[in-house]
Design an enzyme around this catalytic site. Structure first.
Site, PDB file in Angstrom:
ATOM      1  N   THR A 192      88.354  29.872  13.566  1.00  0.00           N
ATOM      2  CA  THR A 192      88.392  28.529  14.128  1.00  0.00           C
ATOM      3  C   THR A 192      87.367  27.654  13.427  1.00  0.00           C
ATOM      4  O   THR A 192      86.240  28.084  13.170  1.00  0.00           O
ATOM      5  CB  THR A 192      88.127  28.542  15.643  1.00  0.00           C
ATOM      6  OG1 THR A 192      89.218  29.185  16.306  1.00  0.00           O
ATOM      7  CG2 THR A 192      88.005  27.127  16.202  1.00  0.00           C
ATOM      8  N   PHE A 194      85.099  24.342  13.739  1.00  0.00           N
ATOM      9  CA  PHE A 194      84.468  23.429  14.686  1.00  0.00           C
ATOM     10  C   PHE A 194      83.833  22.280  13.914  1.00  0.00           C
ATOM     11  O   PHE A 194      83.444  22.445  12.753  1.00  0.00           O
ATOM     12  CB  PHE A 194      83.363  24.133  15.477  1.00  0.00           C
ATOM     13  CG  PHE A 194      83.840  25.246  16.374  1.00  0.00           C
ATOM     14  CD1 PHE A 194      84.006  25.035  17.732  1.00  0.00           C
ATOM     15  CD2 PHE A 194      84.098  26.509  15.866  1.00  0.00           C
ATOM     16  CE1 PHE A 194      84.427  26.061  18.570  1.00  0.00           C
ATOM     17  CE2 PHE A 194      84.526  27.542  16.694  1.00  0.00           C
ATOM     18  CZ  PHE A 194      84.688  27.321  18.048  1.00  0.00           C
TER      19      PHE A 194
END
Length: 297
Positions: A192, A194
């Site tokens: 992921t 961010f």
């Protein structure tokens, strides 16, 4: 705050008190304590004071009102693409992207007892989907919940010994659960991205090495508008690492784009490319310039 299970709510209150005492060290994140965004905040700045918020809007508002100096928000996942609504929230926030952070996602199966016979596993639907082969192979029924870490808190607060949660490993420590298997994800490459948001942009003169600029733009509703808008990046040798389209509103008359480029305003090649982009667009908005941290391999 009251929507968290009781074990999470107690930790939210403690973490909020600590963050309120030192807002300059606080990093707001969405989710219950123990969520992936909590872990991302600690990875990004080990000395920060993570501030849990129930929604992305709450995390952004915490920065806007000075409760926290920064927020860390997931914007895309390697398996599931962009995080819903984030393309709308970032421009509306008025905040600047000051950093990016990449984190490998590990899904841990946790329960109240190591020798429990598990019948169900509770987690966010995306996490359950990323562990579906494991769950199916072990005869465990997936149960959707709004948040991974909150699911762990819910299991900890209830008396069903056959119930498990799938959450980041940190959640097992926070809620007194036993980590039965700390890597039940079906794809080990799950990652992921961010972004870190702040009220003030980064001083571009302080950036060294490869830098990124994130922007959004709306092309004119005419033939070949996107093709012409992209030409300035090609002719000026500016590398675009991301381009994603989305519709804003219900008119469908013009498409908006979310893009990342290498380089920053002030660089002559980037400035020329942005000038050409503006000529072919209804609007162009820069969301932030920051150091590149991704693996370029």
């Amino acid at each position: 705050m009251d929507s968290y299970p009781a074990p999470a709510l107690a930790k939210v209150k403690d973490m909020t008190v600590a963050a309120n005492e030192h807002p300059a060290k606080a990093i707001a994140f969405q989710g219950a304590p123990g969520a992936n965004s909590h872990l991302a905040a600690l990875e990004y700045d080990a000395d920060c004071l993570p501030l849990p918020c129930f929604s992305f809007e709450d995390a952004i508002d915490a920065v806007k009102d000075g409760t926290a100096a920064r927020a860390i928000i997931p914007i895309e996942n390697s398996l599931h693409g962009r995080v819903a609504d984030i393309h709308f929230l970032l421009p509306e926030s008025g905040l600047s992207i000051i950093a990016e952070h990449f984190m490998s996602i590990r899904h841990c199966l946790m329960a109240k007892s190591a020798d429990a016979v598990l019948k169900t596993a509770m987690s966010h639907p995306q996490a359950l989907g990323q562990c579906r082969h494991f769950l199916r192979a072990n005869g465990i029924i997936p149960v959707a919940y709004a948040d991974t870490a909150a699911a762990a808190a819910f299991v900890a607060a209830n008396d069903d010994p056959s119930a498990a949660a799938i959450a980041p490993p940190i959640a097992a420590d926070l809620y007194g659960l036993v980590a039965i298997n700390d890597a039940v994800q079906d794809d080990a490459s799950n990652m992921t991205r961010f972004v870190v948001l702040s009220r003030e942009p980064v001083d571009r003169n302080s950036l060294t090495g490869t830098v990124m600029t994130t922007l959004i733009f709306e092309v004119k509703n005419i033939p070949a508008a996107l093709y012409k808008a992209m030409g300035g990046f090609a002719t000026n040798g500016v590398n675009m690492t991301k381009l994603e389209s989305y519709q804003n509103g219900a008119s469908f008359a013009a498409t908006e784009f979310f893009a990342d480029i290498e380089g920053a305003p002030g660089n002559p090649a980037v400035d020329r490319a942005l000038d050409e982009l503006r000529f072919h667009c209804n609007s162009v908005r820069l969301l932030g310039t920051y150091m590149q941290t991704r693996d370029r391999g």
